[in-house]
Scaffold this motif. Structure first.
Motif, PDB file in Angstrom:
ATOM      1  N   ARG A   1      19.566  16.558  13.170  1.00 62.63           N
ATOM      2  CA  ARG A   1      18.478  16.372  12.590  1.00 62.63           C
ATOM      3  C   ARG A   1      18.150  15.010  12.113  1.00 62.63           C
TER       4      ARG A   1
ATOM      5  N   LEU B   1      15.452  30.536  11.285  1.00 65.45           N
ATOM      6  CA  LEU B   1      14.622  29.854  10.505  1.00 65.45           C
ATOM      7  C   LEU B   1      14.021  28.525  10.855  1.00 65.45           C
ATOM      8  N   ASP B   2      14.604  27.942  11.852  1.00 69.70           N
ATOM      9  CA  ASP B   2      14.131  26.848  12.292  1.00 69.70           C
ATOM     10  C   ASP B   2      13.242  27.128  13.500  1.00 69.70           C
ATOM     11  N   THR B   3      12.445  28.315  13.425  1.00 70.70           N
ATOM     12  CA  THR B   3      11.774  28.743  14.694  1.00 70.70           C
ATOM     13  C   THR B   3      10.205  28.681  13.867  1.00 70.70           C
ATOM     14  N   SER B   4       9.219  28.409  14.647  1.00 73.09           N
ATOM     15  CA  SER B   4       7.853  28.613  14.437  1.00 73.09           C
ATOM     16  C   SER B   4       7.122  29.971  15.022  1.00 73.09           C
TER      17      SER B   4
ATOM     18  N   ILE C   1      15.539  14.239  15.259  1.00 75.98           N
ATOM     19  CA  ILE C   1      14.541  15.169  14.836  1.00 75.98           C
ATOM     20  C   ILE C   1      13.594  14.448  13.995  1.00 75.98           C
TER      21      ILE C   1
ATOM     22  N   ARG D   1       9.612  12.895  13.641  1.00 76.66           N
ATOM     23  CA  ARG D   1       8.697  13.462  12.834  1.00 76.66           C
ATOM     24  C   ARG D   1       7.810  12.532  11.905  1.00 76.66           C
TER      25      ARG D   1
ATOM     26  N   ALA E   1       7.172  22.824  10.207  1.00 76.32           N
ATOM     27  CA  ALA E   1       8.300  22.692  10.853  1.00 76.32           C
ATOM     28  C   ALA E   1       9.564  22.145  10.328  1.00 76.32           C
TER      29      ALA E   1
ATOM     30  N   THR F   1      13.950  23.142  17.367  1.00 82.49           N
ATOM     31  CA  THR F   1      14.531  21.695  17.710  1.00 82.49           C
ATOM     32  C   THR F   1      16.032  21.636  17.415  1.00 82.49           C
ATOM     33  N   LEU F   2      16.708  22.584  16.979  1.00 88.12           N
ATOM     34  CA  LEU F   2      18.157  22.835  16.665  1.00 88.12           C
ATOM     35  C   LEU F   2      18.839  23.391  17.699  1.00 88.12           C
TER      36      LEU F   2
END
Lengths: 367, 367
Positions: free
Chosen positions: A223, B263-266, A227, A231, A253, B218-219
């Protein structure tokens, strides 16, 4: 003679890309950059007095004396302030005789929101102390930044209005770890609605949480490296081009990813509760209706911060009122802010919110 | 003449390193390897009949007919079975005259646990169908594996006892995507305690959830490339050397990371509820007392699976009973399994568990 008392009012701030993890615990140097906006209506009004002579530093918050022996961060800030003062004196004393005069500090701070609500009050408070000392000692921005940061990391993001970028820096002494205002023009239409869902559960403090995640998460490093930098750029771009949809996507996000790395921690850390998740679903529903017009973000607790444009605030609050119980006084204030009228739902609310605040974002500290 | 009816009993399995994300939706090829153990006591007993002639395939589960038009996976499996049969016939027909005879299937399956409890019953069910067809058509293991997998991905992990490693493979046709038994000797002392916390909330199905995470997290990619392969090795090593502590650490970390990428999902996906988190805290507490002796793991739902050694099961259930309400019949069965006596707590329980199952792990299918 130096001015020996200053009063400042400083807003709290909310990160759009979250800070989680320290590269130096003592200097509070973060593992990654973060970017934030202030919440104009939630402020700490703070008077800082610097008194000549021998005496005890005191800090009073909302009428209560803070026990400084168990809140060492205040002492750290005062010590650093006196070090900076001595340094300046030594430079100005051309004869080389550094006459050492003792000083101590008195701080009296009042927040306009309950400290126990978990709304990052310490960030606003330490930013106010740092700004007060900056005025009293004529410090430069980077010195004031450092004072705020060693008090409470994200406090350095409350020192300016507008979009504030806290750079992690690379140097060990933290001299390049600074918060800066990053866009020239503010986005005046940007508002936030804060919903307090604090449930009294014992939570993992952010310092302890960050330590645990840094030590055990196998996703955090990815991250940080791959990431977050992107961002930060996306937020700047969306903010300066007034692209709400892109801004909102990154905000949500990144809130989710912050809570994801908390979960990817041993033992896992959980800040979101059922009410938080209800609010997430509400925002998703709101955004399905007419495009992305709201973004949720959650710090190290269950309270929600919903960022939206002023024009959409009325409709969002109406949706909230269908299932969430909001105190009547807060609704009245929200109505005044928006020149609208809100009434509590007559249906049995599913979720209890103990405080709602609506506020413009991006205002700076005031003297 | 071929045997035209087979009955098998197949256990469900629980992943110690989780499968999440497909590289091919149709062939159900996963994005990452996973590794699992079966739960001996939770089985699907299934009779598969292959009937010559023209007729409609039928599937009956726990006395109810499955509507095959809205459960296309069954038809996919039957079609593939007939394709494999034709292929074999063509090879054995030396004169080249391939006489095409029609066949259809009847499946009757009974699970010894409620399907609605969300205990991955479809994995056991499809594994049973695949094993039944394997026996009827004399298929090899890799063909049977494929049949199970195209029915329900993780079903291929229920085809063997012991520690089973489902390799993602590299080939587009899925021919190297197989589940294999990976340790020669089983760990007979390994037990699990399953606690059903299903709360009737509408949940995101695992196919939909995987798709969403693959597209938006993104993970996930970092997990797949850099975390999972190492964890698979660690599980194998810990299992074969009977190192419970190391096994438990990886199991818990991977369960947490699976829920972290959800959880890291949209929009973000949440499977754990308050009861799940209560159980996590209980396991943490148990492990603080005398070292790591239990590991929780959660699939795409709130139900907990606690893996421990038989010698520690009594003490763990005693701890559970202090705060969790367990059905009396289930306690009685647990008592019989462990030759102990359990009584429901007299204090008001905080959390409701609708079913508790204690079971040895690692047993294979039975005919």
């Amino acid at each position: 003679m130096e001015q020996n008392e200053v009063t400042v009012r400083v807003p709290m701030n909310i990160a759009l890309v979250k800070y989680w993890g320290k590269r130096d615990e003592q200097l509070i140097l973060p593992l990654n950059d973060s970017i934030s906006l202030t919440v104009d209506k939630l402020t700490a009004e703070t008077t800082v007095r610097m008194i000549e002579g021998v005496g005890k530093n005191t800090v009073e918050i909302n009428g209560k004396n803070v026990e400084l022996s168990s809140n060492k961060r205040y002492q750290t800030v005062f010590d650093e302030a006196l070090r900076l003062q001595r340094k300046r004196k030594e430079i100005s004393d051309s004869n080389g005789n550094s006459t050492s005069i003792s000083h101590y500090f008195q701080v009296i701070s009042t927040t306009n929101f309950p400290v126990a609500a978990g709304l990052a009050s310490s960030a606003a408070g330490f930013a106010a102390i740092a700004l007060g000392i900056q005025r009293l000692l004529n410090l430069d921005d980077s010195q004031a930044n450092r004072l705020a940061r060693i008090g409470s990391g994200s406090a350095c993001r409350s020192m300016f209005g507008g979009l504030v970028h806290w750079k992690k820096g690379e140097k060990e002494d933290g001299s390049d770890c600074v918060a800066v205002k990053t866009c020239d023009s503010n986005w005046p239409d940007l508002y936030c609605i804060i919903l307090v869902f604090n449930d009294g559960r014992k939570k993992v403090g952010s310092s302890e949480g960050m330590r645990r995640t840094s030590e055990t998460s196998t996703l955090l490093q990815h991250r940080i490296e791959s990431i977050v930098p992107q961002r930060i750029d996306e937020i700047k771009k969306a903010y300066s081009s007034r692209n709400f949809e892109n801004l909102a996507k990154v905000i949500m996000a990144d809130s989710n990813q912050f809570h994801a790395v908390c979960l990817d921690t041993s033992p896992p850390i959980r800040y979101l509760n059922d009410a938080s998740w209800h609010l997430i679903e509400l925002v998703e529903k709101f955004n399905e209706e007419e495009g992305i017009r709201a973004a949720y973000t959650f710090d190290a607790g269950p309270n929600a911060c919903v960022i939206l444009q002023k024009k959409d605030a009325k409709q969002f609050i109406d949706l909230v009122l269908k299932t969430i119980d909001i105190p009547e006084d807060d609704l009245k204030l929200a109505g005044e802010e928006l020149s609208e009228t809100f009434r509590p739902s007559e249906a049995a609310p599913m979720v209890k919110c103990s405080k709602l605040v609506i506020s413009p974002m991006g205002g700076g500290p005031q003297e």
